[in-house]
Scaffold this motif. Structure first.
Motif, PDB file in Angstrom:
ATOM      1  N   GLN A 225      36.195 -70.769 -76.965  1.00 39.69           N
ATOM      2  CA  GLN A 225      36.189 -69.784 -75.877  1.00 39.69           C
ATOM      3  C   GLN A 225      36.013 -68.359 -76.388  1.00 39.69           C
ATOM      4  N   SER A 226      36.608 -68.034 -77.542  1.00 42.87           N
ATOM      5  CA  SER A 226      36.540 -66.678 -78.102  1.00 42.87           C
ATOM      6  C   SER A 226      36.228 -66.760 -79.592  1.00 42.87           C
ATOM      7  N   PRO A 227      34.985 -67.056 -79.947  1.00 40.61           N
ATOM      8  CA  PRO A 227      34.626 -67.198 -81.362  1.00 40.61           C
ATOM      9  C   PRO A 227      34.946 -65.931 -82.161  1.00 40.61           C
ATOM     10  N   GLY A 228      35.415 -66.129 -83.385  1.00 39.97           N
ATOM     11  CA  GLY A 228      35.638 -65.001 -84.273  1.00 39.97           C
ATOM     12  C   GLY A 228      37.035 -64.428 -84.268  1.00 39.97           C
ATOM     13  N   HIS A 229      37.941 -64.935 -83.442  1.00 39.88           N
ATOM     14  CA  HIS A 229      39.321 -64.442 -83.411  1.00 39.88           C
ATOM     15  C   HIS A 229      40.186 -65.351 -84.290  1.00 39.88           C
ATOM     16  N   TYR A 230      40.460 -64.875 -85.497  1.00 37.34           N
ATOM     17  CA  TYR A 230      41.135 -65.705 -86.484  1.00 37.34           C
ATOM     18  C   TYR A 230      42.587 -65.314 -86.742  1.00 37.34           C
ATOM     19  N   SER A 231      43.106 -64.327 -86.034  1.00 34.08           N
ATOM     20  CA  SER A 231      44.453 -63.840 -86.345  1.00 34.08           C
ATOM     21  C   SER A 231      45.532 -64.926 -86.234  1.00 34.08           C
TER      22      SER A 231
END
Length: 501
Positions: A225-231
């Motif tokens: 759903q939100s690629p690139g959010h790795y936190s």
């Protein structure tokens, strides 16, 4: 056409109690079962046998938080560690010194389990994606210098585009991995209408990887759903990363001997029956029926077993684990010299060179080309069809009279257990305990008899001693000869009366 996969094949025979069932007190483990299993010497043949639930991972918008799994009211197993999964389980230096200064003392099973859990930590977390131009790609990982070459083909199994969700157990070098895959439809011509990702972790052992199943499932949905959010993944890794010795050579691959007994004599949470391999033994046996006796013999003989199935591959990874359970032995000294029966879980063409050097293993694959690689395996399992191209093993695929008798007894014991649970409210025993103990006791019976014959004045295996093992003197003769050779019983003679029928 995308098929829905929510582990439904695994749950075809699942009998999960209602979550609304009253109660919830922990039931004590059966003492007689603990006594029988307190000191197995060959639990390396079984490996991941820790079934303690402890804490699981739940994920909200702010990332993972530790929660305790809800009890089903049928006797939740006692937690084997007082520390939540979200905290570092290692002992503080002053605590270690205190224990070392205390002198020799009896170490309880619970303490052994705690020490085992301390070693089962995360060495890497990663995200794999499918790119329409480049294929499977490693998108992100921690630590950055971790060797993850080839993990992109393990975390997304071949043929996964046909399912919407799946999970995969696998081996990567000296580590074991668990990855959760998801496939989401998108309105994008670049992505050709589908976005596919997998979020996974690596650990020195797979015994507690199941704890992070729900966390990984949630994270892969977030990545879609939100690629690139790795936190959240970064926070997870910082919290759970392993404290390995320099060089990382002293990794553990098997459950410690005395932890096996503590791990299985209790009922498991319903959640564990779904997400942990130890909860699928009953489905495994129901799936193969009488053929389970053929797999039992081949596992005890440490053969190379390859299981083929199209995706979803998660339930097939569980079958790999269950195959290892069939070969467990708890008699000290038995099986030390035979090849270790290790689970490889999911394999693909990139693992061919590794499998070529293995003397004994169990693995699964979704790639049909493996069937043609006949030098890589001894036994090929396609659905419920067990076959071999080795002429010396083909007779072992036929069920003996003793095999059918054992399967009938196993079925009868299960029916008695279910009746006891329904009529008397017996919540201490479980099908999982029943099945695993059945094969453990059968294996012990064989090797105990062989040891007694070897120590007698006339070390000859007779019809009477074969029957004492629970085997058929005629139908199991070839199996017995293979067994004597593999386990090094060179001094035993086989009576000429044991002829083929």
């Amino acid at each position: 056409m995308v098929e829905r996969s929510d582990r439904a094949p695994l749950l075809d025979w699942e009998e999960v109690p209602s979550a609304e069932k009253p109660g919830g007190g922990a039931a004590p483990a059966a003492p007689h079962a603990k006594d029988r299993l307190s000191s197995p010497s060959n639990s390396r043949a079984l490996s991941g046998c820790s079934a303690a639930p402890g804490f699981g991972w739940s994920s909200g918008p702010g990332g993972p938080t530790p929660i305790r799994a809800a009890s089903d009211g049928c006797g939740a197993p006692p937690a084997t560690s007082s520390a939540p999964a979200g905290t570092d389980g290692a002992l503080a230096p002053d605590e270690e010194e205190h224990l070392s200064d205390a002198g020799p003392r009896e170490v309880s099973l619970e303490e052994r389990m705690v020490k085992w859990e301390e070693k089962d930590q995360i060495v890497s977390v990663f995200v794999v994606t499918f790119n329409t131009r480049s294929g499977n790609m490693l998108e992100w990982c921690l630590p950055k210098d971790m060797d993850l070459e080839g993990v992109e083909f393990k975390a997304i199994a071949s043929g996964s585009h046909r399912v919407t969700t799946d999970f995969i157990y696998f081996r990567k070098g000296s580590y074991f991995g668990l990855a959760c895959f998801a496939n989401m439809a998108v309105e994008s011509t670049v992505e050709r209408g589908a976005r596919m990702k997998s979020v996974g972790i690596l650990s020195p052992s797979y015994t507690l990887l199941y704890r992070y199943m729900s966390f990984l499932e949630h994270q892969v949905r977030l990545q879609l759903q939100s690629p690139g959010h790795y936190s959240p993944l970064e926070a997870f890794y910082e919290d759970k990363r392993a404290l390995l010795p320099p060089g990382g050579d002293a990794v553990v691959t098997a459950c410690p001997a005395n932890a096996w007994g503590a791990a299985i004599n209790h009922s498991m949470h319903p959640e564990m029956k779904i997400t942990h391999p130890a909860g699928c033994m009953s489905q495994f046996i129901r799936f193969f029926g009488e053929q389970i006796m053929v797999l039992w013999k081949l596992a005890l003989l440490r053969r190379r077993i390859l299981i083929f199935s199209p995706p979803p591959v998660g339930v097939v990874c569980y079958r790999v684990y269950c195959c290892c359970c069939l070969a467990n032995i708890s008699i000290p000294g038995v099986g030390v010299a035979v090849p270790e029966f290790r689970p490889f879980f999911y394999v693909n063409v990139a693992d061919i060179s590794a499998l070529e050097n293995e003397l004994s293993y169990v693995a699964c694959t979704t790639e049909k080309i493996f069937e043609e690689k006949k030098d890589l395996y001894d036994v090929y399992v396609d659905n419920q069809n067990v076959k071999t191209y080795r002429d010396g093993l083909k007779p072992l695929l036929r069920l003996s009279t003793a095999d059918r008798d054992k399967y009938r007894k196993l079925t009868e014991q299960r029916q008695m257990l279910l009746y006891s649970q329904e009529e008397n409210g017996d919540c201490v025993s479980s099908e999982e305990d029943l099945f695993i103990l059945f094969f453990l006791e059968q294996n012990n019976r064989i090797f105990q008899t062989l040891s007694e014959v070897a120590g007698s004045t006339d070390p000859t295996v007779t019809q009477e001693s074969v029957r004492a093992m629970g085997l058929d003197p005629h139908g199991d003769r070839l199996f017995l000869l293979h067994l004597l050779e593999i386990y090094g019983y060179d001094t035993l003679l086989v009576s000429e009366q044991l002829c083929c029928s």
